[in-house]
Design an enzyme around this catalytic site. Structure first.
Site, PDB file in Angstrom:
ATOM      1  N   LYS A  11      27.967  13.660  11.739  1.00  0.00           N
ATOM      2  CA  LYS A  11      25.997  12.806  11.683  1.00  0.00           C
ATOM      3  C   LYS A  11      25.271  13.930  12.811  1.00  0.00           C
ATOM      4  O   LYS A  11      26.153  13.637  13.981  1.00  0.00           O
ATOM      5  CB  LYS A  11      26.214  12.081  11.401  1.00  0.00           C
ATOM      6  N   ASP A 137      27.296   3.307  12.678  1.00  0.00           N
ATOM      7  CA  ASP A 137      27.293   4.355  12.063  1.00  0.00           C
ATOM      8  C   ASP A 137      27.176   4.725  10.967  1.00  0.00           C
ATOM      9  O   ASP A 137      27.692   5.656   9.893  1.00  0.00           O
ATOM     10  CB  ASP A 137      27.458   5.862  12.596  1.00  0.00           C
TER      11      ASP A 137
END
Ligand code: C5P
Length: 287
Positions: A11, A137
């Site tokens: 990410k 996350d």
């Protein structure tokens, strides 16, 4: 024995804002997140001998300190399969300690793989809920694509996909500790914040250039002697034709967005002369 393979996509933070400190010690975040094609490879096989893992990198722990192992344990507990066992093979390509969420991506891939192996027993929504308890996350890494993340980073809303682009990622030869940088941030008065609404509007109108020029990460404003290297990489990326460049997460990786493959390849090549960890990737619209 049936094995399921999953890509654990890295990410990147198109933007990262910290808007306050919470009573639980965590910080309130507002982030635009993007999955990219740089990924770890995960293979999960069910077995009856507990949860075990292997990794191609010898310094990565394969016990419960590894979020992928923690994810498998949480999956079995949540699914009511307390005696469930799995073998998790992790092949890492995402640099460790880079702010690209490699450990979170591996955990998310394990959740997806285990749910496939159990015929979708928990489903996406439950997986995202479970993911949030593993790490801030991990929920984003389960869903992937382009999303606005708030709360600890676990509250997600999908955004229009980032227009197709090339991403050049460069990690200097040091890592930055996430808890340490959060602690330092507490003693800094942030003067600038990303224009998150502007980024969302630019995504809505499909303008890569308008997204790129608004990229901003408040962690770059935390004084850290190592941040001069971050600034140098950003300047190089911009000189080499990036539409915008920013540090991802708590660093230390920096990335630039390009609308032109040749320029992106050339930038990777040039940066690769000074930095060992340089990559070219593409945006991944959905996982
Ligand atoms: O949730 P996760 O375990 O990934 O967070 C790692 C560390 O980052 C936390 O222990 C905390 O120090 C910091 N953190 C924070 N606020 C957030 C996310 C992470 O302070 N929203």
């Amino acid at each position: 024995m049936k094995a399921v393979k999953e890509k654990a996509y890295a990410k990147l933070n198109i933007s990262l804002d910290v808007t306050g400190k919470r009573p639980d010690g965590y910080h309130e975040m507002v982030m635009v997140m993007q999955s990219v094609s740089l990924c770890d490879d995960i293979e999960v096989t069910l077995n009856s001998g507990g949860i075990k893992a292997s990794c191609n990198l010898p310094f990565v722990p394969c016990d419960e300190r590894n979020l992928a192992v923690k994810a498998a344990k949480q999956y079995f507990d949540c699914a009511g399969l307390e005696s469930g066992g799995a073998f998790i093979r992790i092949c890492k390509h995402i640099p460790v300690g880079s702010g690209m969420g490699g450990g979170s991506a591996d955990a998310a891939a394990v959740l997806r793989a285990l749910d496939k192996l159990h015929g979708g027993l928990l489903g996406r929504e439950k997986l995202e809920e479970l993911a949030a308890s593993i790490g801030s996350d991990v929920a984003f890494c389960v869903a992937g694509g382009t999303a606005l993340a708030t709360g600890r980073g676990e509250k997600l809303s999908a955004l229009p996909a980032l227009p197709d682009c090339f991403v050049v990622i460069c990690k200097p030869d040091f890592s930055i500790s996430t808890p340490e940088l959060f602690r330092k941030l507490d003693s800094v008065r942030l003067r600038c914040h990303p224009d998150t609404a502007g980024i969302c509007a630019a995504l809505e109108s499909g303008s890569l250039a308008e997204v790129a020029r608004r990229m901003y990460n408040v962690f770059e404003d935390v004084p850290d002697r190592r941040h001069s290297a971050i600034g140098e990489i950003k300047s190089s990326l911009l000189d080499l034709g990036a539409l915008g460049a920013v540090m991802t997460g708590t660093g230390s990786a920096v990335f630039g967005l390009f609308d032109n493959e040749d320029k992106a390849k050339a930038a990777r090549e040039v940066l690769g002369r000074d930095y060992r960890s340089c990559y070219i990737a593409k945006n991944v619209p959905e996982v």
